[in-house]
Design a protein around this motif. Sequence first.
Motif, PDB file in Angstrom:
ATOM      1  N   UNK A 197       0.825  -1.210   0.000  1.00  0.00           N
ATOM      2  CA  UNK A 197       0.000   0.000   0.000  1.00  0.00           C
ATOM      3  C   UNK A 197       0.852   1.250   0.000  1.00  0.00           C
ATOM      4  N   UNK A 198       2.041   1.163   0.614  1.00  0.00           N
ATOM      5  CA  UNK A 198       2.893   2.344   0.693  1.00  0.00           C
ATOM      6  C   UNK A 198       3.262   2.853  -0.691  1.00  0.00           C
ATOM      7  N   UNK A 199       3.504   1.932  -1.616  1.00  0.00           N
ATOM      8  CA  UNK A 199       3.905   2.413  -2.947  1.00  0.00           C
ATOM      9  C   UNK A 199       2.788   2.342  -3.974  1.00  0.00           C
ATOM     10  N   UNK A 200       1.673   1.700  -3.574  1.00  0.00           N
ATOM     11  CA  UNK A 200       0.614   1.497  -4.564  1.00  0.00           C
ATOM     12  C   UNK A 200      -0.023   2.818  -4.997  1.00  0.00           C
ATOM     13  N   UNK A 201      -0.317   3.667  -4.027  1.00  0.00           N
ATOM     14  CA  UNK A 201      -1.002   4.910  -4.368  1.00  0.00           C
ATOM     15  C   UNK A 201      -0.141   5.832  -5.238  1.00  0.00           C
ATOM     16  N   UNK A 202       1.119   6.098  -4.829  1.00  0.00           N
ATOM     17  CA  UNK A 202       1.960   6.918  -5.719  1.00  0.00           C
ATOM     18  C   UNK A 202       2.118   6.292  -7.100  1.00  0.00           C
ATOM     19  N   UNK A 203       2.211   4.941  -7.123  1.00  0.00           N
ATOM     20  CA  UNK A 203       2.373   4.266  -8.422  1.00  0.00           C
ATOM     21  C   UNK A 203       1.144   4.481  -9.294  1.00  0.00           C
ATOM     22  N   UNK A 204      -0.030   4.393  -8.675  1.00  0.00           N
ATOM     23  CA  UNK A 204      -1.266   4.601  -9.443  1.00  0.00           C
ATOM     24  C   UNK A 204      -1.344   6.035  -9.959  1.00  0.00           C
ATOM     25  N   UNK A 205      -0.989   6.986  -9.088  1.00  0.00           N
ATOM     26  CA  UNK A 205      -1.015   8.395  -9.491  1.00  0.00           C
ATOM     27  C   UNK A 205      -0.029   8.626 -10.638  1.00  0.00           C
TER      28      UNK A 205
END
Lengths: 304, 157
Positions: free
Chosen positions: A39-47
């Motif tokens: 989750x830590x990298x999922x959101x920035x990756x999606x953005x």
Amino acid sequence: MSEASFETVLSQLRDAAPPAPERLRDQVRTLQPAQSRIRAWLRPALVAALIVTLSVGTLAALVSGPDKARREQSSARAFRPQIPAPERQTDRATHGGVAPTLTAKSRLQRQDVAMSLRVHDLSGATQSAVRTTRRLGGFVAGADYATSSNEGNSRLAVRIPVANLQKAIASFTQLGTILSQHISVTDLQTGLDRLDARIATARRAGHHRTVKRLARRRDALVREGTFARVSLQLTTAKPAAKHVVPGRFDRFLDSSGDILGKEVIAVLYALVVAGPFLLIAALLLFAERTRRRRADHRLLEETG
Amino acid sequence: MAEEHLDDVYRYLLYMTANPHLAEDLAAETFERALRRWRRFDPRRGAARTWLCQLARGAALDHFRADRRRRRREGVYASDIPETDEPVFGEGLSPDLDRAVRSLSAAEREVVVLRVVLELDGETTAKVLGIRPTAVSTRLSRALQKLEERMVSDVRG
């Protein structure tokens, strides 16, 4: 058991329900929220993925915009009448000069000219063309004049002495706006030389009839090279609407619309293709959930 | 939030398992899950208590499934619920009532604890159980009827 006493039983159940042991309370207090690495990298990756997708889409729209305009311009050119090189030369003459001289004066040549002009006064232009032809020593070989409520057309087939052909073309261009022009030159000198050689041979051999026959053919060939054939087509028809090259913003909008349209088509296509599979998957999922729910209930029923 | 709903979760699991030690373990497991999945919690879809009860149910079902597999593998068919005279569902509960509740199935105790002990409404209970509210009413009615019958037979016996 009476209803009142059973209510008492239920109240007893409610009141007697034990609180959580202190040991459990302490254990829960010590729990720390687990930071999921995903989750830590999922959101920035999606953005980031969204930004990249939008950037690529915008870039594609911007890049394909000028390309498309160029394609449109080239396709517009493609829709113009395909004219050969000599005609393109005379096309320039439309704006300020006469058609270039393509003939060699030392050789016998047949010259064919086809011109198409848009005129305001069809009758006046036709009469003027006839007068010019006669003035320059030519004659009208054929004429076709037709008008309707909206437009009129006139077709003239004239013969002009090759010596005056350039003057004739220059005069005809004054009648209106040149829509198309075609000039072709065919060399007759080779055929003439060959005929002369045959006539000389026949004369030496004393074949007078052959000499006469070949002489007639030679005269016809010379006449063909003396008068140029000019086909003049005059019309009052309005030209097609001028092709307007869209502006940068219009091209961008157009391209964006195209891309969005293609995306919609792709999505619809995917839905049509994947629709039955998605439906089956949804049904299977629903069936699996129902089965699982029943199995869970059965398990709890069996558990004492 | 954990402090606020810990008692409810523990009671729910106690009724599900009829085993205080197991309920303790499963309650801890439930809160671990809750902390792991906290981002998934959406207050618009239901209260925190409802969500925690759903997680607790999942933890209990996972345990029951694993337990059933273990028992099948080991060829053990007896229940692991300890046969004891000590009250399981609360100190103030009469032994007859405690025994009667224990005699119910986990499915029956589950609906009783949700509707009677935790006092959840029918719709929330239905959400926790993943069934329709009418099915909740039916299950509760049958469970209470059974409980009443057990108590009457105990009194007569």
